[in-house]
Design a protein around this motif. Sequence first.
Motif, PDB file in Angstrom:
ATOM      1  N   ALA A  23       0.827  -1.225   0.000  1.00  0.00           N
ATOM      2  CA  ALA A  23       0.000   0.000   0.000  1.00  0.00           C
ATOM      3  C   ALA A  23       0.856   1.268   0.000  1.00  0.00           C
ATOM      4  CB  ALA A  23      -0.919  -0.005   1.216  1.00  0.00           C
ATOM      5  N   ASP A  24       2.046   1.194   0.594  1.00  0.00           N
ATOM      6  CA  ASP A  24       2.835   2.433   0.661  1.00  0.00           C
ATOM      7  C   ASP A  24       3.513   2.793  -0.663  1.00  0.00           C
ATOM      8  OD1 ASP A  24       4.857   0.609   0.606  1.00  0.00           O
ATOM      9  OD2 ASP A  24       5.648   1.056   2.605  1.00  0.00           O
ATOM     10  N   THR A  25       3.238   1.983  -1.704  1.00  0.00           N
ATOM     11  CA  THR A  25       3.743   2.364  -3.041  1.00  0.00           C
ATOM     12  C   THR A  25       2.657   3.042  -3.886  1.00  0.00           C
ATOM     13  OG1 THR A  25       3.167   0.266  -4.113  1.00  0.00           O
ATOM     14  CG2 THR A  25       5.320   0.377  -3.036  1.00  0.00           C
ATOM     15  N   LEU A  26       1.460   3.191  -3.317  1.00  0.00           N
ATOM     16  CA  LEU A  26       0.370   3.833  -4.083  1.00  0.00           C
ATOM     17  C   LEU A  26       0.605   5.340  -4.180  1.00  0.00           C
ATOM     18  CD1 LEU A  26      -2.818   2.129  -2.534  1.00  0.00           C
ATOM     19  CD2 LEU A  26      -1.820   1.697  -4.807  1.00  0.00           C
ATOM     20  N   ASP A  27       0.331   5.901  -5.368  1.00  0.00           N
ATOM     21  CA  ASP A  27       0.385   7.355  -5.551  1.00  0.00           C
ATOM     22  C   ASP A  27      -0.962   7.998  -5.242  1.00  0.00           C
ATOM     23  OD1 ASP A  27       3.052   7.414  -6.532  1.00  0.00           O
ATOM     24  OD2 ASP A  27       2.305   6.640  -8.437  1.00  0.00           O
ATOM     25  N   GLY A  28      -2.046   7.240  -5.433  1.00  0.00           N
ATOM     26  CA  GLY A  28      -3.358   7.835  -5.233  1.00  0.00           C
ATOM     27  C   GLY A  28      -4.447   6.795  -4.987  1.00  0.00           C
ATOM     28  N   ILE A  29      -5.538   7.270  -4.377  1.00  0.00           N
ATOM     29  CA  ILE A  29      -6.713   6.423  -4.130  1.00  0.00           C
ATOM     30  C   ILE A  29      -7.947   7.218  -4.525  1.00  0.00           C
ATOM     31  CG2 ILE A  29      -8.107   5.251  -2.368  1.00  0.00           C
ATOM     32  CD1 ILE A  29      -5.567   4.955  -0.685  1.00  0.00           C
ATOM     33  N   ILE A  30      -8.779   6.633  -5.381  1.00  0.00           N
ATOM     34  CA  ILE A  30     -10.060   7.258  -5.737  1.00  0.00           C
ATOM     35  C   ILE A  30     -11.171   6.307  -5.316  1.00  0.00           C
ATOM     36  CG2 ILE A  30     -11.444   8.299  -7.565  1.00  0.00           C
ATOM     37  CD1 ILE A  30      -8.924   8.477  -9.295  1.00  0.00           C
ATOM     38  N   VAL A  31     -12.107   6.801  -4.537  1.00  0.00           N
ATOM     39  CA  VAL A  31     -13.269   5.988  -4.153  1.00  0.00           C
ATOM     40  C   VAL A  31     -14.502   6.579  -4.826  1.00  0.00           C
ATOM     41  CG1 VAL A  31     -14.744   5.175  -2.270  1.00  0.00           C
ATOM     42  CG2 VAL A  31     -12.263   5.282  -1.935  1.00  0.00           C
ATOM     43  N   ALA A  32     -15.090   5.820  -5.738  1.00  0.00           N
ATOM     44  CA  ALA A  32     -16.346   6.231  -6.369  1.00  0.00           C
ATOM     45  C   ALA A  32     -17.489   5.735  -5.493  1.00  0.00           C
ATOM     46  CB  ALA A  32     -16.453   5.611  -7.758  1.00  0.00           C
ATOM     47  N   THR A  33     -18.323   6.663  -5.050  1.00  0.00           N
ATOM     48  CA  THR A  33     -19.435   6.283  -4.168  1.00  0.00           C
ATOM     49  C   THR A  33     -20.417   7.440  -4.041  1.00  0.00           C
ATOM     50  OG1 THR A  33     -20.010   5.405  -1.977  1.00  0.00           O
ATOM     51  CG2 THR A  33     -18.270   7.073  -2.033  1.00  0.00           C
ATOM     52  N   ILE A  34     -21.664   7.106  -3.715  1.00  0.00           N
ATOM     53  CA  ILE A  34     -22.607   8.155  -3.285  1.00  0.00           C
ATOM     54  C   ILE A  34     -23.008   7.918  -1.825  1.00  0.00           C
ATOM     55  CG2 ILE A  34     -23.513   8.735  -5.567  1.00  0.00           C
ATOM     56  CD1 ILE A  34     -25.992   6.977  -4.837  1.00  0.00           C
ATOM     57  N   THR A  35     -22.382   6.915  -1.197  1.00  0.00           N
ATOM     58  CA  THR A  35     -22.734   6.584   0.190  1.00  0.00           C
ATOM     59  C   THR A  35     -21.465   6.387   1.015  1.00  0.00           C
ATOM     60  OG1 THR A  35     -22.915   4.269  -0.442  1.00  0.00           O
ATOM     61  CG2 THR A  35     -24.981   5.520  -0.360  1.00  0.00           C
ATOM     62  N   GLY A  36     -20.566   7.365   0.919  1.00  0.00           N
ATOM     63  CA  GLY A  36     -19.375   7.316   1.759  1.00  0.00           C
ATOM     64  C   GLY A  36     -19.764   7.350   3.231  1.00  0.00           C
ATOM     65  N   ASP A  64     -12.817  11.189  -2.929  1.00  0.00           N
ATOM     66  CA  ASP A  64     -14.013  10.478  -3.384  1.00  0.00           C
ATOM     67  C   ASP A  64     -14.502  11.111  -4.679  1.00  0.00           C
ATOM     68  OD1 ASP A  64     -13.821   9.016  -1.082  1.00  0.00           O
ATOM     69  OD2 ASP A  64     -15.708   9.704  -0.200  1.00  0.00           O
ATOM     70  N   LEU A  65     -15.178  10.315  -5.470  1.00  0.00           N
ATOM     71  CA  LEU A  65     -15.722  10.798  -6.749  1.00  0.00           C
ATOM     72  C   LEU A  65     -17.206  10.437  -6.778  1.00  0.00           C
ATOM     73  CD1 LEU A  65     -14.020  10.440 -10.180  1.00  0.00           C
ATOM     74  CD2 LEU A  65     -16.394   9.764  -9.894  1.00  0.00           C
ATOM     75  N   LEU A  66     -18.011  11.463  -7.023  1.00  0.00           N
ATOM     76  CA  LEU A  66     -19.467  11.329  -6.925  1.00  0.00           C
ATOM     77  C   LEU A  66     -20.054  11.294  -8.330  1.00  0.00           C
ATOM     78  CD1 LEU A  66     -21.264  11.658  -4.265  1.00  0.00           C
ATOM     79  CD2 LEU A  66     -21.658  13.976  -5.044  1.00  0.00           C
ATOM     80  N   ASN A  67     -20.362  10.120  -8.833  1.00  0.00           N
ATOM     81  CA  ASN A  67     -20.904  10.017 -10.190  1.00  0.00           C
ATOM     82  C   ASN A  67     -21.908   8.866 -10.268  1.00  0.00           C
ATOM     83  OD1 ASN A  67     -19.676  10.027 -13.580  1.00  0.00           O
ATOM     84  ND2 ASN A  67     -20.613  11.701 -12.479  1.00  0.00           N
ATOM     85  N   ALA A  68     -22.544   8.590  -9.111  1.00  0.00           N
ATOM     86  CA  ALA A  68     -23.607   7.581  -9.017  1.00  0.00           C
ATOM     87  C   ALA A  68     -23.198   6.261  -9.688  1.00  0.00           C
ATOM     88  CB  ALA A  68     -24.907   8.143  -9.579  1.00  0.00           C
ATOM     89  N   ASN A  96     -22.398   5.552 -12.584  1.00  0.00           N
ATOM     90  CA  ASN A  96     -21.287   5.668 -13.532  1.00  0.00           C
ATOM     91  C   ASN A  96     -19.970   5.939 -12.801  1.00  0.00           C
ATOM     92  OD1 ASN A  96     -20.364   5.749 -16.283  1.00  0.00           O
ATOM     93  ND2 ASN A  96     -20.142   7.977 -16.063  1.00  0.00           N
ATOM     94  N   GLY A  97     -20.001   5.925 -11.479  1.00  0.00           N
ATOM     95  CA  GLY A  97     -18.848   6.346 -10.683  1.00  0.00           C
ATOM     96  C   GLY A  97     -17.591   5.542 -10.943  1.00  0.00           C
ATOM     97  N   PHE A  98     -17.727   4.226 -11.062  1.00  0.00           N
ATOM     98  CA  PHE A  98     -16.523   3.413 -11.243  1.00  0.00           C
ATOM     99  C   PHE A  98     -15.888   3.680 -12.606  1.00  0.00           C
ATOM    100  CE2 PHE A  98     -14.258  -0.453 -12.506  1.00  0.00           C
ATOM    101  CZ  PHE A  98     -13.341  -0.525 -11.465  1.00  0.00           C
ATOM    102  N   VAL A  99     -16.695   3.796 -13.649  1.00  0.00           N
ATOM    103  CA  VAL A  99     -16.150   4.072 -14.988  1.00  0.00           C
ATOM    104  C   VAL A  99     -15.472   5.444 -14.976  1.00  0.00           C
ATOM    105  CG1 VAL A  99     -16.724   4.450 -17.421  1.00  0.00           C
ATOM    106  CG2 VAL A  99     -17.815   2.583 -16.171  1.00  0.00           C
ATOM    107  N   ALA A 100     -16.114   6.428 -14.347  1.00  0.00           N
ATOM    108  CA  ALA A 100     -15.533   7.773 -14.281  1.00  0.00           C
ATOM    109  C   ALA A 100     -14.229   7.766 -13.484  1.00  0.00           C
ATOM    110  CB  ALA A 100     -16.540   8.745 -13.670  1.00  0.00           C
ATOM    111  N   ALA A 101     -14.185   7.001 -12.405  1.00  0.00           N
ATOM    112  CA  ALA A 101     -12.974   6.948 -11.573  1.00  0.00           C
ATOM    113  C   ALA A 101     -11.830   6.256 -12.320  1.00  0.00           C
ATOM    114  CB  ALA A 101     -13.268   6.228 -10.265  1.00  0.00           C
ATOM    115  N   LEU A 102     -12.168   5.213 -13.054  1.00  0.00           N
ATOM    116  CA  LEU A 102     -11.146   4.490 -13.822  1.00  0.00           C
ATOM    117  C   LEU A 102     -10.600   5.392 -14.940  1.00  0.00           C
ATOM    118  CD1 LEU A 102      -9.998   1.678 -13.546  1.00  0.00           C
ATOM    119  CD2 LEU A 102     -11.814   0.823 -15.033  1.00  0.00           C
ATOM    120  N   ALA A 103     -11.493   6.138 -15.576  1.00  0.00           N
ATOM    121  CA  ALA A 103     -11.074   7.078 -16.625  1.00  0.00           C
ATOM    122  C   ALA A 103     -10.166   8.151 -16.025  1.00  0.00           C
ATOM    123  CB  ALA A 103     -12.306   7.720 -17.261  1.00  0.00           C
TER     124      ALA A 103
END
Length: 332
Positions: A73-86, A110-114, A116-123
């Motif tokens: 985990a300490d080699t990660l540059d970033g974390i994006i969580v797609a969710t509307i229920t954090g 976090d990324l709020l895109n309902a 479509n959130g996972f596709v938007a986060a992956l993009a």
Amino acid sequence: MHAARAQVVAVGSALPERRLSNAELAARLDTSDEWIVSRTGIRERRVCEPGQGLITLAEPAARRCLEKAGVAADTLDGIIVATITGDMVMPATANLLQHRLGAARAWAFDLLNACNGFVAALANAATWIESGRAKRILVVGGDVMSSLIDWKDRNTCVLFGDGCGAVLVEAGSADGNGIIGFELHSDGGPASELCVPCSGSAMPPTAEALARGDHFLKQNGKMVFTHAVRRMAEVATSLMRTHGLGAADVDLVVPHQANLRIIEPTAERIGVPMSKVVVNLDRLGNTTAATIPLALADAEADGRLRPGSRVLLVAFGGGLTWGALYMKWGRG
Ligand code: ACO
């Protein structure tokens, strides 16, 4: 061509223990297993215990993903969580996850895109990696929809479930496996057709708002249905055309899992047989941002998703928002 291609190298998932069958819902509400199965394809869903936040699923999903990838985990540059229920509006669940994983170097949001959130986060992750600004990003899609649902409303409560999936995205060779293209869209015009009215600054959670049930998800089911079929087929077809792809160039379609009656016409319109389409909504229902990573995890477990598999993701959700992404799975 970009200097690096974003490779999606591993997937992990986590589900709540509790299964909620159609029969259990039919015992509490004016509905039936026959109605739910024939209108949606859903047979059961998983639900969290009251007060069980998304982090309780995001952490195990992320750990499984990192373990499969063989990455610390300490080699990660970033974390994006797609969710509307954090877990909360602030801090982002991505921040909670960053701390729990010990991902000391990673930015997190976090990324709020309902749905479509996972596709938007992956993009989003692909764009960071292609630009050279990041080399390793954890992308999580998860939702605890049971926390937004009026369990007395048969129009909505039968549709949703809880779950979480995570993928690791890494910089790879520019002509290797990885994300080849994506397309994202939105239309805020019909926003009120699928919304949670009391969930932000426009309507604070007063006793009156809560008494009216305005903190529960509201939707115009028919309108959402019609838009979903049209938009999912449209965006998938457009992405395929942009990249000169035919149905034979797709090994696996992993669509957002809202309703089998949305998935089947989408597959038909893009000319891909259902044998190439991953469906798990019968067991999990609509888990919003989690549907696609959970379906990827299932497809990997049953051997349909392998390194080099050519995968088309397609989603539609509240906003309105929709998108598609085409990739070759795995390292290489
Ligand atoms: N059990 C029994 N009857 C029900 C239920 C239920 N659970 N829910 C609704 N009904 C009734 C309705 O009240 C209606 O009764 P009425 O004719 O007496 O008014 C009747 O069934 C028919 O309702 P319809 O809306 O015509 O049913 P339809 O075939 O459109 O299916 C559904 C409804 C499943 C909600 C469909 O419209 C749908 O899937 N819409 C998309 C919604 C969605 O997926 N939202 C998730 C978020 S967005 C996304 O993920 C894509």
